[in-house]
Enzyme design. Structure first.
Site, PDB file in Angstrom:
ATOM      1  N   GLU A 101      39.457  51.425  38.101  1.00 20.88           N
ATOM      2  CA  GLU A 101      39.875  50.383  39.045  1.00 20.88           C
ATOM      3  C   GLU A 101      39.626  49.024  38.400  1.00 20.88           C
ATOM      4  O   GLU A 101      38.532  48.756  37.887  1.00 20.88           O
ATOM      5  CB  GLU A 101      39.094  50.513  40.362  1.00 20.88           C
ATOM      6  CG  GLU A 101      39.507  49.450  41.366  1.00 20.88           C
ATOM      7  CD  GLU A 101      39.366  49.881  42.829  1.00 20.88           C
ATOM      8  OE1 GLU A 101      39.062  51.052  43.094  1.00 20.88           O
ATOM      9  OE2 GLU A 101      39.582  49.016  43.696  1.00 20.88           O
ATOM     10  N   ARG A 102      40.670  48.189  38.437  1.00 19.34           N
ATOM     11  CA  ARG A 102      40.596  46.860  37.801  1.00 19.34           C
ATOM     12  C   ARG A 102      40.211  46.969  36.336  1.00 19.34           C
ATOM     13  O   ARG A 102      39.504  46.107  35.799  1.00 19.34           O
ATOM     14  CB  ARG A 102      39.613  45.940  38.538  1.00 19.34           C
ATOM     15  CG  ARG A 102      39.844  45.871  40.038  1.00 19.34           C
ATOM     16  CD  ARG A 102      41.224  45.423  40.394  1.00 19.34           C
ATOM     17  NE  ARG A 102      41.440  45.411  41.842  1.00 19.34           N
ATOM     18  CZ  ARG A 102      42.625  45.186  42.392  1.00 19.34           C
ATOM     19  NH1 ARG A 102      43.706  44.983  41.635  1.00 19.34           N
ATOM     20  NH2 ARG A 102      42.756  45.166  43.690  1.00 19.34           N
ATOM     21  N   GLU A 133      39.424  40.710  36.449  1.00 25.44           N
ATOM     22  CA  GLU A 133      40.362  40.952  37.543  1.00 25.44           C
ATOM     23  C   GLU A 133      41.132  39.690  37.921  1.00 25.44           C
ATOM     24  O   GLU A 133      42.355  39.706  37.996  1.00 25.44           O
ATOM     25  CB  GLU A 133      39.609  41.489  38.763  1.00 25.44           C
ATOM     26  CG  GLU A 133      40.506  41.639  39.985  1.00 25.44           C
ATOM     27  CD  GLU A 133      39.812  42.250  41.185  1.00 25.44           C
ATOM     28  OE1 GLU A 133      38.611  42.560  41.092  1.00 25.44           O
ATOM     29  OE2 GLU A 133      40.480  42.429  42.223  1.00 25.44           O
ATOM     30  N   GLU A 150      36.326  47.476  52.887  1.00 24.12           N
ATOM     31  CA  GLU A 150      37.636  47.885  52.382  1.00 24.12           C
ATOM     32  C   GLU A 150      37.868  49.385  52.590  1.00 24.12           C
ATOM     33  O   GLU A 150      38.139  50.125  51.644  1.00 24.12           O
ATOM     34  CB  GLU A 150      37.780  47.490  50.909  1.00 24.12           C
ATOM     35  CG  GLU A 150      37.643  45.978  50.717  1.00 24.12           C
ATOM     36  CD  GLU A 150      37.830  45.491  49.285  1.00 24.12           C
ATOM     37  OE1 GLU A 150      37.571  46.269  48.346  1.00 24.12           O
ATOM     38  OE2 GLU A 150      38.234  44.324  49.124  1.00 24.12           O
ATOM     39  N   LYS A 175      27.602  39.762  45.444  1.00 23.30           N
ATOM     40  CA  LYS A 175      28.525  39.127  44.491  1.00 23.30           C
ATOM     41  C   LYS A 175      28.140  37.672  44.302  1.00 23.30           C
ATOM     42  O   LYS A 175      27.687  37.017  45.243  1.00 23.30           O
ATOM     43  CB  LYS A 175      29.965  39.231  44.985  1.00 23.30           C
ATOM     44  CG  LYS A 175      30.545  40.633  44.855  1.00 23.30           C
ATOM     45  CD  LYS A 175      32.057  40.666  45.049  1.00 23.30           C
ATOM     46  CE  LYS A 175      32.542  42.110  44.997  1.00 23.30           C
ATOM     47  NZ  LYS A 175      34.018  42.247  44.986  1.00 23.30           N
ATOM     48  N   ASP A 202      35.214  36.517  46.179  1.00 24.18           N
ATOM     49  CA  ASP A 202      35.440  37.691  45.346  1.00 24.18           C
ATOM     50  C   ASP A 202      35.785  37.334  43.909  1.00 24.18           C
ATOM     51  O   ASP A 202      36.946  37.446  43.516  1.00 24.18           O
ATOM     52  CB  ASP A 202      36.573  38.530  45.959  1.00 24.18           C
ATOM     53  CG  ASP A 202      36.674  39.899  45.334  1.00 24.18           C
ATOM     54  OD1 ASP A 202      35.821  40.229  44.505  1.00 24.18           O
ATOM     55  OD2 ASP A 202      37.614  40.628  45.676  1.00 24.18           O
TER      56      ASP A 202
END
Ligand code: GCW
Length: 673
Positions: free
Chosen positions: A155-156, A388, A281, A355, A360
């Site tokens: 992913e990413r 990303e 998510e 984070k 994000d």
């Protein structure tokens, strides 16, 4: 014999970097990580043909305990004060130098330091001490076991497929994984989570069905001083255990986690623990049962506690099904709103993984206020090495300056503690704090797609070890190790890379507003791509102005989540840092920024300048490309051509969009479409 980067680029671990070390006799005592040192020395000798040269001296690698047992009291007496776990000292003696440490992990780190600093460290005439600034230095893989899901193999990921998994299983040939462990250990990483935080059905079974494979991976990592972690599905008791619920307060759920975790530790006695993305998510979490995140995290913590394991519980919890018409909900507020009220309720072996910014991983965000807010909870700050939102490893974007800025931010205001002190657990004595980052590697020959993106992996590790290192120093180290002896190349790449993060910022979303990317891929410009979606990532541009009012007075109140002086600084448009102006304020196009420029003119200027900077990068690179191995230089050239195309597209879409919205022409009359 084990392979040494047999199918890939050795990155910064080029065998020739070990020359000064291999010229000397190397004596290694111990059988844990020390055995890894011994084996790597043998491998390097076999690869380079370098044998000890008479008169160059010897390097003794042994723990303090070992030296004491052998009666080397003189050396032990000269170890500088302050040696801690994982750290090392290099002490000169009559025969050369002694590399010593409290534990064998420290020996490993000292061994890699001797490759990094070569002759300079080997000939030190004073004892040198180097200890890690963060207890936890973790990399998170976002790897999936199958490549055919919506997010592909990683992913990413922008560097090929996973090096860990293929076709629903752990790969059979693990030599690439060993090379990865070596790369990570060489920059001091001590923890690795092995699978995507979005845990799909296959990866979920790593915890049970694939445990033997996980144990094997953990064994490889152990040799390199790295603890293995798994990302787990909060609903695993239902998915794997066949229970009717995953309610964190249900006794059978707790019993299931305990049994399952006991089995993991039986297979892997030094297993690190779990990483969890819950209620985020579409991932399941405690909210489904009317419980909160302390209930959820403590459930897993209780199962891990008897074994010394930890839970890294992510705070990336927000409403991703927001109505774009609803101006009262602000995604930036979410982590703080969810987790601050729980401060003090988490078990000692829970680490909240936050984070770095409240949104994000955008090219520019303020530091997450949650990092400075929590006082009674372990915190790990999460960074994103994979690019990303910063150009998919097609664009040169050296991110160490961004991370260093975050680490330096005195988020607690008056008590002065910068993020790096908080992450290191030095404020409020939080023993298992540290830093984490999402990996940028795949099975690409260069590991990172863009060869220059290796610098970000190297740089994250170095900053995790020593968060006070200057980004330029880290860059110079990386250049020297990656392109040994190529001074002209160093000079050019230093110019190209050092400011590349700010260049990227200039030609993409302006003034901290973020996004404006193509939905889904997150690559390339699409100014309104996310404007009418459910993701909470809006810029609110209209004919009069742009930006998000996050003030307490008239906006979402997000600015009020900060300690002073930051709450007031961000609240007031005249003191808010220019680069965050549109993150905190909705401003008219003709508003004059602190730089003296209007918002609209700033947007035009930065976008034209950003592209000029990329043009200059390309020219600078063309001047030295022929001095670099063709396979690397072709890759860099190809990607730079794409960066230039993409940067022009960004410039043209952004300038055109805002010209059309505002009707204000560029003061310098440059081409807008
Ligand atoms: O940035 C977003 C990414 C998702 C990712 C998520 C997260 C793993 O677009 O791909 O999911 O963050 O951090 O959980």
């Amino acid at each position: 014999m084990d392979p040494y980067f047999a199918t890939s680029d050795p990155c910064w671990l080029r065998p020739e970097n070990a020359r000064a070390l291999l010229d000397r006799e190397v004596v290694v005592r111990g059988d844990g990580c020390a055995a890894t040192v011994r084996r790597d020395v043998d491998l390097l000798r076999a690869l380079t043909g370098l044998a000890p040269v008479a008169g160059r001296g010897r390097v003794l690698v042994a723990t303090v305990g070992d030296l004491t047992a052998e009666g080397d009291d003189d050396v032990v007496g000269r170890v500088p004060e302050g040696l801690t776990a994982d750290g090392y000292a290099v002490v000169p003696d009559d025969e050369g130098v002694v590399v010593t440490a409290l534990d064998e992990r420290g020996l490993l780190h000292g061994f890699y330091a001797l490759q990094r600093h070569g002759e300079q460290l080997l000939t030190t005439d004073v004892p040198v001490l180097d200890v890690p600034g963060n207890p936890v230095r973790m990399i998170n893989q976002w790897d999936n076991m199958r490549a055919d899901g919506p997010m592909g193999s990683v992913e990413r990921g922008y560097a090929g497929r996973s090096i860990f998994y293929a076709d629903g299983r752990v790969v059979a040939d693990r030599s690439r994984i060993r090379d990865y462990a070596r790369l990570l250990a060489s920059v001091g990483i001590n923890a690795l989570s092995l699978n995507n935080v979005n845990v799909h059905a296959d990866e979920s079974r790593l915890l049970t069905e694939h445990l033997a494979d996980v144990a094997d991976l953990a064994g490889i990592l152990r040799e390199y001083g790295i603890a293995a972690y798994l990302s787990v599905n909060f609903a695993a008791p239902i998915e794997l255990g066949g229970l009717a619920t995953a309610d964190p307060l249900a006794p059978d759920v707790a019993a299931w986690w305990r049994r399952t975790t006991d089995a993991v530790y039986e297979a892997i006695p030094d297993f690190g623990g779990y990483v969890v993305k819950a209620d985020s998510e579409n991932r399941p979490g405690p909210f489904s049962y009317g419980r909160d995140h302390a209930d959820g995290a403590n459930l897993l913590a209780a199962a891990l506690e008897p074994h010394g394991g930890r839970v890294f519980w992510r705070c990336f919890v927000y409403d991703h099904q927001q109505d774009w018409r609803d101006r009262s909900t602000d995604r930036a507020r979410a982590a703080y709103d969810h987790f601050m009220p729980l401060d003090g309720r988490f078990a000692d072996n829970v680490v909240l993984q936050v984070k770095m910014g409240p949104m994000d991983f955008q090219v520019r965000e303020p530091v997450s206020p949650l990092i400075g807010g929590l006082e009674r909870t372990n915190v790990a700050v999460e960074f994103q090495v994979t690019q990303e939102y910063t150009g998919h490893q097609k664009h040169v974007c050296y991110l160490v300056p961004q991370w260093r800025e975050v680490l330096d931010f005195p988020t607690r205001g008056d008590d002065g503690a910068p993020v790096r002190e908080i992450a290191a657990g030095r404020t409020f004595a939080r023993p298992v704090s540290g830093v984490c980052a999402v990996s940028n590697v795949g099975d690409d020959r260069t590991w990172t797609g863009h060869p220059l993106a290796q610098a970000n992996l190297y740089g994250f590790g170095r900053l995790a070890w020593d968060p006070t290192l200057a980004p330029d120093v880290v860059l110079d180290e990386w250049l020297a190790l990656t392109f040994p002896g190529a001074d002209e190349v160093h000079a050019a790449l230093r110019e190209i890379m050092a400011g590349s993060w700010l260049t990227y910022e200039r030609y993409t979303a302006p003034l901290g507003v973020g996004w404006m990317v193509n939905p889904g891929s997150h690559y390339g410009p699409s100014v309104d791509g996310y404007e009418y979606t459910a993701w909470g990532t809006y810029h609110f541009a209209d004919r009069d102005g742009v930006g998000v009012d996050r003030t307490v007075a008239t906006g979402t109140g997000f600015a009020g989540q900060y300690h002073e002086p930051w709450a007031s600084t961000y609240e007031d448009v005249t003191t808010c840092p220019t680069e965050l102006a549109l993150f905190f304020h909705h401003l008219p196009y003709d508003h004059t920024l602190r730089t003296g420029s209007t918002v609209i003119q700033h947007i035009y200027d930065t976008h034209f300048v950003g592209v000029e900077e990329v043009e200059a990068m390309v020219t600078r690179w063309q001047g030295v490309a022929h001095l670099v191995a063709a396979e690397v230089s072709d890759e860099v050239s190809r990607r730079m051509a794409e960066q230039l195309r993409s940067a022009r597209e960004w410039r043209d879409q952004i300038t055109t969009y805002f010209w059309r919205k505002s009707g204000v022409p560029d003061a310098h009359g440059r081409a807008i479409h």
